[in-house]
Motif scaffolding. Sequence first.
Motif, PDB file in Angstrom:
ATOM      1  N   LEU A 366       0.802  -1.219   0.000  1.00 40.30           N
ATOM      2  CA  LEU A 366       0.000   0.000   0.000  1.00 40.30           C
ATOM      3  C   LEU A 366       0.837   1.274   0.000  1.00 40.30           C
ATOM      4  N   ARG A 367       1.726   1.413   0.971  1.00 41.70           N
ATOM      5  CA  ARG A 367       2.493   2.663   1.092  1.00 41.70           C
ATOM      6  C   ARG A 367       3.900   2.556   0.509  1.00 41.70           C
ATOM      7  N   ARG A 368       4.331   1.327   0.212  1.00 44.59           N
ATOM      8  CA  ARG A 368       5.631   1.087  -0.415  1.00 44.59           C
ATOM      9  C   ARG A 368       6.777   1.781   0.347  1.00 44.59           C
ATOM     10  N   GLY A 369       6.703   1.695   1.658  1.00 42.66           N
ATOM     11  CA  GLY A 369       7.768   2.210   2.511  1.00 42.66           C
ATOM     12  C   GLY A 369       7.764   3.700   2.724  1.00 42.66           C
ATOM     13  N   GLU A 370       6.785   4.398   2.189  1.00 41.17           N
ATOM     14  CA  GLU A 370       6.739   5.858   2.307  1.00 41.17           C
ATOM     15  C   GLU A 370       5.809   6.264   3.457  1.00 41.17           C
ATOM     16  N   TYR A 371       6.391   6.743   4.552  1.00 42.78           N
ATOM     17  CA  TYR A 371       5.626   7.148   5.726  1.00 42.78           C
ATOM     18  C   TYR A 371       6.067   8.533   6.195  1.00 42.78           C
ATOM     19  N   ASN A 372       5.166   9.212   6.864  1.00 46.44           N
ATOM     20  CA  ASN A 372       5.496  10.464   7.533  1.00 46.44           C
ATOM     21  C   ASN A 372       5.814  10.119   8.986  1.00 46.44           C
ATOM     22  N   VAL A 373       7.097   9.983   9.291  1.00 51.19           N
ATOM     23  CA  VAL A 373       7.513   9.532  10.618  1.00 51.19           C
ATOM     24  C   VAL A 373       7.031  10.492  11.705  1.00 51.19           C
TER      25      VAL A 373
END
Length: 464
Positions: A366-373
């Motif tokens: 879903l997010r392919r490792g892209e998160y807003n930490v």
Amino acid sequence: MKVETRSIEYIPANERHGKAKDLFPIWFGANMNITTLVSGSLPIMLGLNLFWSVVAIVIGSLIGAIFMASHSVQGPKLGIPQMIQSRAQFGVIGAIIPLFLVMFIYLGFFASNTLLAAQTIGDILPISQTWNIIIIGAICFVVALYGYDLIHKVQKWFSAASLLIFLIMTYIVFQLPVPQEQWLPTNIDVSAFFLAVSIAVTWQLSYAPYVADYSRYLPVDTPPKKTFWYSYSGTVIGAVWMMILGAVLTVAIPNFMDNTGSNLASLYGSFAIIMYVLIVFGQLAINVFNLYGAFMSSVTTIEPFAKFKVTPKVRMGFLLCITFLATILCIMGQGNFLEFFLNFIFFMSYFLIPWTSINLVDYYLLRRGEYNVKDIFDLNGQYGKVNWIASFAFVVSIIAEIPFINASFYVGPVAKALNGADLAWAAGLFLPAILYYFPMKRKIRNTIIESDFHQLDVKKVEKL
């Protein structure tokens, strides 16, 4: 060496260090202990011969380690502990659900490892088992207090020492008399085989809640493939090796499980003390993982409700409380170790597998490792307080596993119909993936559309 100053917060680039290859000794050493040996004994105790036990151990380890190593990849990319990353799936408050269950896993493994170590120490020193448990808890507390760097250093030395000692032991073990029919692919008990596969899968999944904790200090540009394969190869080689030795020893030595440490050390004759030391050290090393993980999880649980800075004193306070609780549970749980351990392994898997399924689907599909930490630490951030999609998928999947369960405390109707085969792990892996993926994909898509419309409106206002 200083006490680690970081806890659940993001590790900035200037504090990143190490290489992906450092993960191999961490996970190889984590499996070089008699608790892993005992896990390898379980397929024999279930009624399989050596051939089918080895096949089940290898298949289960190869499957389970895929998920374990996939979690490890998240560490360098996100720079935060594994369980706090669950907030991106469950919400800042919602993540407390799996965190609470994971705390029991840490305490259960701490109790299992400590009991085996205390039993071993009791064979060589005239100290009561209760005092042995207390001493072990105190030593683990000190190492966990210093944290990440000391754990990595200890594991490197331990991996090197255990490699040599267990190579010698492997030679000795395979000289022991074993009936020839034990190595023949005959008379397979299908239900016992699936149970044995489940044990090996669950053993690898038991590392999932804290595997990224030991890769989060690696530089952000660490190649994901290297992170995966060093973690995967380390844990598979260590686990398969120890479990197969445990299976062979259970067949070769009568009543081997009655006193695992003593029976193992006796193989070295006059050099038995070396094996005793290695056994105890191995149990201490893996228990440090459990305390460190329990510390991370407890801080993650409390942090949304009470913002605080984890100073060395605060760290010490948390670890003291956790060590005290784990030690008390261990003292209370003395006796009938094998039944406790077998039930614990199965019970743990029913919660771990749905969690790992949701986490990995979110990260890779879903997010392919892209998160807003930053938002992972914000109650009002994009991940919200509770993600009801993840919570629903998690709870429903656990309920759906019940008919497939085959354990001493309960046997489900589907397991009975399949002559005892426990397929709860399969239900717990695929069902939450489906229940989470499709509605969450729709939610993410709608969020993106809303964001795009908002940006368009802002641009129109700016033009006016």
